[in-house]
Design a protein around this motif. Structure first.
Motif, PDB file in Angstrom:
ATOM      1  N   TYR A 234       0.856  -1.205   0.000  1.00 38.93           N
ATOM      2  CA  TYR A 234       0.000   0.000   0.000  1.00 38.93           C
ATOM      3  C   TYR A 234       0.879   1.238   0.000  1.00 38.93           C
ATOM      4  O   TYR A 234       2.107   1.157   0.074  1.00 38.93           O
ATOM      5  CB  TYR A 234      -0.964  -0.007   1.190  1.00 38.93           C
ATOM      6  CG  TYR A 234      -0.323   0.000   2.564  1.00 38.93           C
ATOM      7  CD1 TYR A 234      -0.121   1.191   3.259  1.00 38.93           C
ATOM      8  CD2 TYR A 234       0.061  -1.196   3.181  1.00 38.93           C
ATOM      9  CE1 TYR A 234       0.463   1.195   4.522  1.00 38.93           C
ATOM     10  CE2 TYR A 234       0.640  -1.201   4.452  1.00 38.93           C
ATOM     11  CZ  TYR A 234       0.845  -0.004   5.111  1.00 38.93           C
ATOM     12  OH  TYR A 234       1.405   0.014   6.357  1.00 38.93           O
ATOM     13  N   LYS A 235       0.258   2.396  -0.112  1.00 37.44           N
ATOM     14  CA  LYS A 235       0.986   3.657  -0.252  1.00 37.44           C
ATOM     15  C   LYS A 235       0.873   4.488   1.036  1.00 37.44           C
ATOM     16  O   LYS A 235      -0.078   4.327   1.797  1.00 37.44           O
ATOM     17  CB  LYS A 235       0.429   4.464  -1.434  1.00 37.44           C
ATOM     18  CG  LYS A 235       0.593   3.750  -2.779  1.00 37.44           C
ATOM     19  CD  LYS A 235      -0.066   4.539  -3.901  1.00 37.44           C
ATOM     20  CE  LYS A 235       0.063   3.815  -5.234  1.00 37.44           C
ATOM     21  NZ  LYS A 235       1.438   3.714  -5.715  1.00 37.44           N
ATOM     22  N   VAL A 236       1.837   5.374   1.221  1.00 39.59           N
ATOM     23  CA  VAL A 236       1.850   6.249   2.400  1.00 39.59           C
ATOM     24  C   VAL A 236       1.547   7.684   1.973  1.00 39.59           C
ATOM     25  O   VAL A 236       2.246   8.257   1.139  1.00 39.59           O
ATOM     26  CB  VAL A 236       3.233   6.218   3.097  1.00 39.59           C
ATOM     27  CG1 VAL A 236       3.279   7.239   4.236  1.00 39.59           C
ATOM     28  CG2 VAL A 236       3.539   4.829   3.628  1.00 39.59           C
ATOM     29  N   GLY A 237       0.495   8.242   2.559  1.00 38.31           N
ATOM     30  CA  GLY A 237       0.258   9.677   2.441  1.00 38.31           C
ATOM     31  C   GLY A 237       0.754  10.324   3.714  1.00 38.31           C
ATOM     32  O   GLY A 237       0.437   9.855   4.818  1.00 38.31           O
ATOM     33  N   VAL A 238       1.563  11.374   3.591  1.00 38.47           N
ATOM     34  CA  VAL A 238       2.115  11.986   4.808  1.00 38.47           C
ATOM     35  C   VAL A 238       2.058  13.505   4.730  1.00 38.47           C
ATOM     36  O   VAL A 238       2.419  14.099   3.718  1.00 38.47           O
ATOM     37  CB  VAL A 238       3.570  11.505   5.059  1.00 38.47           C
ATOM     38  CG1 VAL A 238       4.503  11.953   3.946  1.00 38.47           C
ATOM     39  CG2 VAL A 238       4.092  11.993   6.399  1.00 38.47           C
ATOM     40  N   LYS A 239       1.533  14.094   5.787  1.00 41.40           N
ATOM     41  CA  LYS A 239       1.634  15.543   5.968  1.00 41.40           C
ATOM     42  C   LYS A 239       2.733  15.761   6.997  1.00 41.40           C
ATOM     43  O   LYS A 239       2.665  15.219   8.106  1.00 41.40           O
ATOM     44  CB  LYS A 239       0.309  16.146   6.452  1.00 41.40           C
ATOM     45  CG  LYS A 239       0.388  17.672   6.633  1.00 41.40           C
ATOM     46  CD  LYS A 239      -0.944  18.284   7.029  1.00 41.40           C
ATOM     47  CE  LYS A 239      -1.272  17.986   8.456  1.00 41.40           C
ATOM     48  NZ  LYS A 239      -2.267  18.928   9.047  1.00 41.40           N
ATOM     49  N   VAL A 240       3.752  16.512   6.614  1.00 42.21           N
ATOM     50  CA  VAL A 240       4.887  16.768   7.499  1.00 42.21           C
ATOM     51  C   VAL A 240       4.787  18.199   8.026  1.00 42.21           C
ATOM     52  O   VAL A 240       4.682  19.146   7.244  1.00 42.21           O
ATOM     53  CB  VAL A 240       6.220  16.571   6.741  1.00 42.21           C
ATOM     54  CG1 VAL A 240       7.400  16.843   7.652  1.00 42.21           C
ATOM     55  CG2 VAL A 240       6.319  15.149   6.199  1.00 42.21           C
ATOM     56  N   VAL A 241       4.785  18.342   9.342  1.00 42.70           N
ATOM     57  CA  VAL A 241       4.728  19.667   9.972  1.00 42.70           C
ATOM     58  C   VAL A 241       5.795  19.719  11.065  1.00 42.70           C
ATOM     59  O   VAL A 241       6.372  18.694  11.436  1.00 42.70           O
ATOM     60  CB  VAL A 241       3.337  19.956  10.583  1.00 42.70           C
ATOM     61  CG1 VAL A 241       2.254  19.927   9.523  1.00 42.70           C
ATOM     62  CG2 VAL A 241       2.998  18.967  11.704  1.00 42.70           C
ATOM     63  N   ARG A 242       6.050  20.896  11.601  1.00 35.16           N
ATOM     64  CA  ARG A 242       6.981  20.974  12.736  1.00 35.16           C
ATOM     65  C   ARG A 242       6.282  20.580  14.031  1.00 35.16           C
ATOM     66  O   ARG A 242       6.806  19.804  14.797  1.00 35.16           O
ATOM     67  CB  ARG A 242       7.582  22.386  12.812  1.00 35.16           C
ATOM     68  CG  ARG A 242       8.787  22.533  11.862  1.00 35.16           C
ATOM     69  CD  ARG A 242       9.280  23.961  11.749  1.00 35.16           C
ATOM     70  NE  ARG A 242      10.541  24.022  11.024  1.00 35.16           N
ATOM     71  CZ  ARG A 242      10.665  23.920   9.701  1.00 35.16           C
ATOM     72  NH1 ARG A 242       9.593  23.741   8.943  1.00 35.16           N
ATOM     73  NH2 ARG A 242      11.854  23.976   9.116  1.00 35.16           N
ATOM     74  N   GLY A 243       5.096  21.105  14.298  1.00 35.85           N
ATOM     75  CA  GLY A 243       4.363  20.685  15.488  1.00 35.85           C
ATOM     76  C   GLY A 243       3.683  21.839  16.193  1.00 35.85           C
ATOM     77  O   GLY A 243       4.104  22.984  16.073  1.00 35.85           O
ATOM     78  N   ALA A 244       2.626  21.505  16.970  1.00 30.63           N
ATOM     79  CA  ALA A 244       1.769  22.561  17.518  1.00 30.63           C
ATOM     80  C   ALA A 244       1.607  22.541  19.031  1.00 30.63           C
ATOM     81  O   ALA A 244       0.862  23.330  19.573  1.00 30.63           O
ATOM     82  CB  ALA A 244       0.380  22.464  16.868  1.00 30.63           C
ATOM     83  N   TYR A 245       2.295  21.624  19.727  1.00 34.83           N
ATOM     84  CA  TYR A 245       2.034  21.497  21.168  1.00 34.83           C
ATOM     85  C   TYR A 245       3.330  21.542  21.973  1.00 34.83           C
ATOM     86  O   TYR A 245       3.465  20.880  23.004  1.00 34.83           O
ATOM     87  CB  TYR A 245       1.294  20.181  21.455  1.00 34.83           C
ATOM     88  CG  TYR A 245       0.010  20.020  20.688  1.00 34.83           C
ATOM     89  CD1 TYR A 245      -1.185  20.549  21.166  1.00 34.83           C
ATOM     90  CD2 TYR A 245      -0.014  19.344  19.469  1.00 34.83           C
ATOM     91  CE1 TYR A 245      -2.370  20.411  20.459  1.00 34.83           C
ATOM     92  CE2 TYR A 245      -1.196  19.194  18.751  1.00 34.83           C
ATOM     93  CZ  TYR A 245      -2.365  19.734  19.245  1.00 34.83           C
ATOM     94  OH  TYR A 245      -3.535  19.594  18.541  1.00 34.83           O
TER      95      TYR A 245
END
Length: 387
Positions: A234-245
């Protein structure tokens, strides 16, 4: 070429009055005591049912949000679409603990998927895990604790909500971003998202998990996810962010006496983020990337990688993303140059969206460089227009 200096393109959608509002709003946000007082007063006014919604609506709400409903957002969506910037409509009502609001959140996501399917300008839908289940339940599962019979039934309902959403996204062919939250509830959410990818990402990139790269363990986690997907077909969808907490994570780690999950410095976070971008591009045959960043250097790095790998600027597997009301100099200049760009556009009833807005104000205050950069660009555009 430093395209992010072009303020004429960045603020093309802002009238003179909107430009002035943005300028004075960021000036206020740059003063930390003012933000603390303002958020306390706003919370008090809303709890006391004082008539402040109109004031909030015409200031901070209209700057950071699209409206109170999907339809209310459409003028903003269409104006951005005219400039080549897509939208991720984000129903920004914080998670509740009772079943009715959790089912309401599911109904809203299913409704959003139908809405998104009809709009080329809105290529993604999104939801938060705690919109679908109690935080404490995720926390208990993440800690490996035994569930009671009633909690097991409750978790089954959470799994069903995830599955209904992802199946509908799959049936419609719409990509679905699933947000990340605090580290002590995230393992349960990660496991669920992995199961959804296994089921619905066989052919296309439908389900996207979110990696907060201020966590030092996320690079290894991402590497592991790529391997599992390759072996599992299967395939990987990824949203990459630095972070919010960040502050909440560090405070809890110190209070409870365990090593913080957060990188030791901003430099390490930046390197972690950029390494994740490279890792995604190295496996682009099986990974789709949504790079959520307000960082100019990371954006330039991704642009450079796209060019050096001879990829098309608008490769459908690569997206840049920013929040509405912030970093227009990145979003609109990238779109103008031909890249895929989407703005997260929060919406919802004014009162219910206030926790989101307060977090935005506090984040902007704690990241002084971000606010100063916004102010510098707004000043530059005011000066340009006055000539």
């Amino acid at each position: 070429m430093e395209i992010f200096e072009n303020t004429e393109t960045a603020f093309a959608l802002k009238s003179d009055a909107e430009l002035e509002r943005a300028y004075y709003l960021f000036r206020m946000i740059s003063v930390e005591p003012l933000v603390k007082i303002g958020t306390s007063l706003t919370n008090f006014a809303i709890k006391a049912n004082l008539p402040v919604e109109g004031l909030i609506r015409t200031t901070v709400f209209d700057h950071f949000c699209g409206g109170v409903s999907e339809e209310d957002c459409m003028p903003v969506v269409e104006k951005m679409w005219d400039k080549g910037v897509c939208t991720v409509l984000d129903y920004s009502v914080e998670g509740k603990d009772t079943e009715d609001p959790l089912d309401d959140a599911l109904a809203k996501t299913l409704e959003m998927l139908d809405f998104v399917k009809q709009k080329d300008a809105i290529p993604f839908a999104v939801f938060k895990p705690t919109g679908y289940g109690r935080f404490e339940l995720y926390k208990k599962i993440s800690a490996g604790q035994q569930l009671t019979a009633s909690e097991s039934s409750e978790w089954d309902r959470v799994v069903r909500r995830f599955d209904q959403s992802c199946k509908k996204a799959y049936d419609l062919g719409v990509s679905l971003l699933i947000d990340a939250e605090e580290s002590w509830m995230q393992p349960a959410a990660d496991q669920l998202v992995e199961e959804m990818m296994r089921a619905y990402n066989k052919k296309d990139f439908i389900v996207f998990n979110t990696l907060q790269m201020y966590r030092w363990d996320r690079a290894d986690f991402f590497r592991d996810q790529i391997e599992k997907a390759r072996s599992g077909g299967y395939k990987v969808g990824v949203k990459v962010v630095r972070g919010a907490y960040l502050e909440k994570e560090n405070d809890r780690a110190e209070r409870k006496g365990y090593p913080t999950p957060i990188c030791a410095s901003k430099l390490e976070t930046d390197q972690n983020f950029d390494n994740a971008i490279t890792m995604a591009l190295d496996h682009l045959d099986n990974v789709a990337l949504f790079a959520g960043t307000h960082n100019e250097m990371s954006s330039y790095k991704l642009m450079s990688e796209i060019e050096s790998r001879n990829l098309k600027k608008n490769d459908p597997r690569i997206w840049f993303g920013q929040l509405y009301g912030m970093s227009d100099h990145i979003s609109f200049n990238l779109a103008n140059a031909g890249y895929n760009v989407a703005k997260y556009l929060p919406f919802g009833p004014v009162k219910d969206v206030m926790p989101y807005l307060i977090r935005r104000a506090e984040e902007n205050t704690s990241v002084a460089g971000q606010t100063n950069r916004e102010l510098e660009l707004l000043k530059k555009e005011r000066k340009r227009r006055s000539i």
